[in-house]
Scaffold this active site. Structure first.
Site, short mmCIF file in Angstrom:
data_model
loop_
_atom_site.label_atom_id
_atom_site.label_comp_id
_atom_site.label_asym_id
_atom_site.label_seq_id
_atom_site.Cartn_x
_atom_site.Cartn_y
_atom_site.Cartn_z
N TRP A 188 -30.50 2.44 33.78
CA TRP A 188 -29.09 2.80 33.70
C TRP A 188 -28.43 2.19 34.93
O TRP A 188 -28.89 2.40 36.06
CB TRP A 188 -28.98 4.31 33.72
CG TRP A 188 -27.61 4.88 33.60
CD1 TRP A 188 -26.66 4.52 32.69
CD2 TRP A 188 -27.04 5.91 34.39
NE1 TRP A 188 -25.53 5.29 32.87
CE2 TRP A 188 -25.74 6.16 33.91
CE3 TRP A 188 -27.51 6.69 35.47
CZ2 TRP A 188 -24.90 7.12 34.45
CZ3 TRP A 188 -26.68 7.65 36.01
CH2 TRP A 188 -25.38 7.86 35.51
N ASP A 247 -35.25 11.45 36.26
CA ASP A 247 -33.93 11.55 35.67
C ASP A 247 -34.16 12.04 34.24
O ASP A 247 -34.76 11.33 33.42
CB ASP A 247 -33.24 10.18 35.67
CG ASP A 247 -31.82 10.25 35.11
OD1 ASP A 247 -31.09 9.25 35.20
OD2 ASP A 247 -31.43 11.32 34.55
N LYS A 281 -25.96 15.49 26.82
CA LYS A 281 -26.37 15.11 25.48
C LYS A 281 -26.98 16.26 24.70
O LYS A 281 -26.62 16.49 23.55
CB LYS A 281 -27.37 13.94 25.51
CG LYS A 281 -26.74 12.61 25.88
CD LYS A 281 -26.67 12.40 27.36
CE LYS A 281 -26.15 11.03 27.72
NZ LYS A 281 -25.91 10.93 29.18
#
Lengths: 401, 374
Positions: free
Chosen positions: B102, B184, B220
């Site tokens: 990312w 993460d 999410k």
């Protein structure tokens, strides 16, 4: 062994720590005059009616939870800028400003501090009034800036040391950054009068300083949003391209929703666009994009005429109650037989009052009377009610007679 | 962001229900949360990551910092590491980010003050899978005490995760070389449909005795994107070390955002602390994960049925929201310009953009791109 063996225990946050100590206290007469959160006359948190209405309206729209843009909710940022600058502001109408949504006052101050660190190469020095909000120093320090001070509060008179301020500010090296509290100075409650603001603006202009306004109490100080924003608007009119951190924690009671706006007044709209792009580059690695809930509420209020009107009335109501508590505290102190001059309590404005109490007196108030405040003698007048103002006056008299 | 089969954003039914509960609760107000966040949120969030029976939780050596999304959790963790890890204010400690990753990972650690941000081998473009040897090699040669950012599951952007056996190998090297794991975790539950399965790697590292950080996002798996709900889970050797570490994190939080936003944390805390709502939530999460899994298998089977050149098993072997299709930049350009299908130049597609209505079109377009453009 642990990676963290050498990590020291951090000192408790002085301001928020007061509330924590208060919560542990079992004395029924205890008073929390620590953190700056408004309380109604029953000592309870106050959710504004306009906020409840805005929430109901938002709920009925069944909106989605998609990410906001990095710079935040556009309807909110535009309305915030207009609120601060005034709808007739040339800077606002010409679009030579950028406003991004920030995480309440702290988040805005930090974005601004980081922005100045990265792009204001002329100086690392930020001049704060003496005293200032305790969190200003670590915010700027963590952003890589250096802290300096200018005289502000005169402990002898419990009011503004105006000549000292002018003297110090006129000696600040050119192109330094100066932080000013737009209204309701925290922690002293001491604000310059309009003529004094004019003189300050002239000195600041002469010294070619970058002005950073912190406005956490617009509307909440005098009860009039235009009056409370007067200094900000005057400085801009004088040609000073200021930066501004706005909080809606107090004036809309949206504390925990973290609603704020950071504004940079620019030379023109093109510069504003470039500044905006850099602000986004700073925000993205901090938290990506801001929380929506509070911004939607604030936007609904500011942009819906009926709600905005109701908000202005409620804000005035809060300001008026505080002004009334100041008056009652002084009259109660007189009734207690105090011979001290307590005029500063009613001269000062906003949520906080610098009582002039010394640390030993504050400690006695906490220990003997369960009256909690910060060591500098600052009280949150919002924590005073018609039910406890008598007790407070009594306690203060006991430790000062 | 997740999309339904109609291509629409989806507010989870359990979230709607809980928001209504919150709205109807007149005892709630908008007061400040504590600096580290809502206690019920913090405890539940870390429990979700580490498991109900986590030895670390039982031994009281877990700390939590409510943060502004996963990004905020990463940033607080990074700021803390820069100040306190591997000495005091050691900005030279190498930070390793997967290649690719990312893109915001780099910026987070850079803005936190780290000067030496490196990549570790991860994606093998030739075999369209994990470059395990390259990864292990980088771990072997990284300076001692280096920080490694690991994707707990559903690697962004490749969708390629190490298998449990591969995680074991990774952990063994990291332990031997004293490397710091910073997980993460943005897709727990969303990847496989199972919270436990998606947390396997984090929990394994904990069971191996690591001190670690895990930045959690509830954007999410709760669909709470714009409420900015995240949590930094801190696992330490013992309670005392964790307590001191958290007291310093408080100072960092105080100058960044003072205290976190309450709305999203309330929703998550309410949901996770009620057995009934928790089950409902798991069902909602599985709905999302299953739809993505279905789109993967449907896309793959269409490509194979079309005889599209190349192998397409990676579409179903990869996991989570994203897939590295293997399309090259020219083929991607064809997809965008000629077929109006938007994907990243890296060939990454968001599986959530696929629906039963557009599967055929997308499959045919990929087929065209691969056959027409080399």
């Amino acid at each position: 062994s642990s990676w963290w063996s050498h990590v020291e225990m951090g000192p408790p946050d002085p301001i928020l720590g007061v509330t924590e100590a208060y919560k542990r206290d079992t004395n029924s007469k205890k008073m929390n005059l620590g953190v700056g959160a408004y309380r109604d006359d029953n000592g309870k948190p106050y959710v504004l009616n306009c906020v409840r209405k805005a929430e109901a309206m938002i709920a009925s729209k069944k909106m989605d939870k998609e990410y906001l843009p990095i710079g935040g909710l556009a309807d909110f940022t535009r309305a915030s800028a207009e609120l601060a600058l005034g709808e007739n502001s040339e800077a606002f109408k010409s679009g030579r400003y950028v406003t991004v949504q920030g995480i309440s006052g702290t988040g805005c101050l930090r974005i601004g501090a980081n922005f100045l660190h990265r792009f204001f190469k002329a100086s690392r020095d930020v001049y704060l009034p003496k005293p200032s909000w305790g969190n200003h120093t670590p915010i700027f320090r963590d952003a890589g800036m250096q802290l300096q001070a200018y005289r502000y509060y005169d402990p002898k008179t419990c009011s503004l040391d105006f000549s000292g301020a002018v003297d110090d500010i006129s000696k600040i090296p050119e192109k330094s950054i100066i932080l000013l509290h737009a209204c309701a100075h925290n922690p002293t409650g001491v604000d310059p009068r309009q003529e004094q603001w004019k003189e300050l603006a002239a000195v600041v202009k002469k010294r070619n300083l970058l002005v950073y306004f912190d406005m956490a109490y617009q509307g909440f100080a005098s009860g009039d949003i235009n009056r409370d924003a007067w200094a900000v608007r005057y400085f801009i009119e004088q040609g000073l391209n200021i930066v501004l951190a706005q909080s809606f924690a107090k004036n809309m009671g949206l504390y925990g929703e973290r609603v704020g706006a950071f504004t940079v007044i620019c030379s023109d709209a093109d510069e504003a666009k470039r500044v905006e792009s850099q602000l986004k580059i700073l925000i993205r690695p901090m938290y990506s994009n801001p929380p929506v809930n509070g911004a939607r509420i604030a936007s609904m209020i500011l942009n819906t005429p009926d709600l905005r009107k109701e908000w202005l009335t409620e804000v005035k109501g809060m300001a008026d109650r505080i002004i009334s508590m100041r008056t009652q505290l002084v009259s109660n102190l007189k009734k207690e037989g105090s011979s001290h001059n307590w005029q500063h309590i009613t001269d000062q404005i906003g949520m906080f009052c610098f009582t002039g109490l010394k640390p030993e007196q504050v400690e006695r108030l906490i220990k003997e009377f369960s009256v909690y405040m910060t060591k500098d003698g600052r009280i949150s007048v919002a924590g005073v009610t018609s039910g406890n103002v008598g007790y407070l006056a009594h306690a203060i008299h006991q430790v000062t007679k | 962001a997740y999309r339904t089969d109609e291509g629409q954003p989806w507010v989870l039914p359990v979230v709607k229900k809980v928001e209504q509960m919150i709205a109807n609760d007149n005892s709630l107000n908008h007061e400040y949360l504590p600096i580290l966040g809502l206690p019920e949120f913090r405890a539940n969030a870390s429990r979700i990551a580490l498991g109900d029976d986590s030895p670390a939780i039982k031994e009281n050596r877990v700390g939590s910092v409510q943060s502004l999304g996963g990004t905020g959790a990463l940033r607080i963790g990074a700021e803390f590491l820069r100040r306190w890890y591997n000495g005091n204010n050691n900005t030279a400690t190498p930070v390793y980010v997967s290649a690719p990753s990312w893109e915001n990972h780099n910026s987070v650690f850079m803005d936190a003050g780290f000067k030496d941000i490196r990549t570790y081998h991860y994606w093998d473009a030739a075999k369209r899978g994990l470059d395990l040897q390259g990864l292990l090699n980088d771990l072997e040669h990284a300076p001692e005490f280096s920080i490694f950012i690991l994707h707990a599951c559903a690697h962004n952007p490749t969708g390629t995760d190490p298998t449990p056996e591969q995680w074991k190998q990774i952990a063994a090297v990291m332990k031997r070389r004293s490397l710091f794991p910073f997980f993460d975790s943005a897709y727990q539950g969303f990847a496989s449909g199972s919270l436990d399965k998606d947390a396997w790697a984090v929990r394994y590292f904990v069971s191996e005795g690591f001190e670690l950080f895990c930045a959690q996002s509830f954007s999410k798996n709760f669909g709470l994107y714009n409420e900015r709900v995240g949590n930094l889970t801190v696992v330490g050797k013992d309670a005392d070390n964790v307590q001191r570490a958290l007291s310093q994190m408080e100072k960092i939080v105080r100058t960044t955002w003072s205290n976190p936003p309450s709305q999203g944390a309330r929703i998550v805390a309410t949901t996770l602390s009620s057995p009934q709502l928790f089950d409902e939530w798991k069902g909602n999460v599985k709905t999302m994960a299953d739809r993505v899994l279905l789109m993967r298998s449907e896309l793959r089977s269409r490509l194979e049925a079309l005889g599209t050149p190349g192998t397409w098993n990676h579409i179903t072997e990869q996991i989570g929201m994203f897939s590295f299709t293997g399309l090259n930049p020219k083929q991607v350009e064809y997809m965008v310009k000629e077929k109006h299908i938007y994907l990243m130049a890296s060939g990454r597609i968001n599986m959530c953009g696929l629906t039963t209505k557009n599967l055929d079109y997308v499959a045919k377009s990929i087929h065209e791109a691969v056959t027409k453009i080399q």
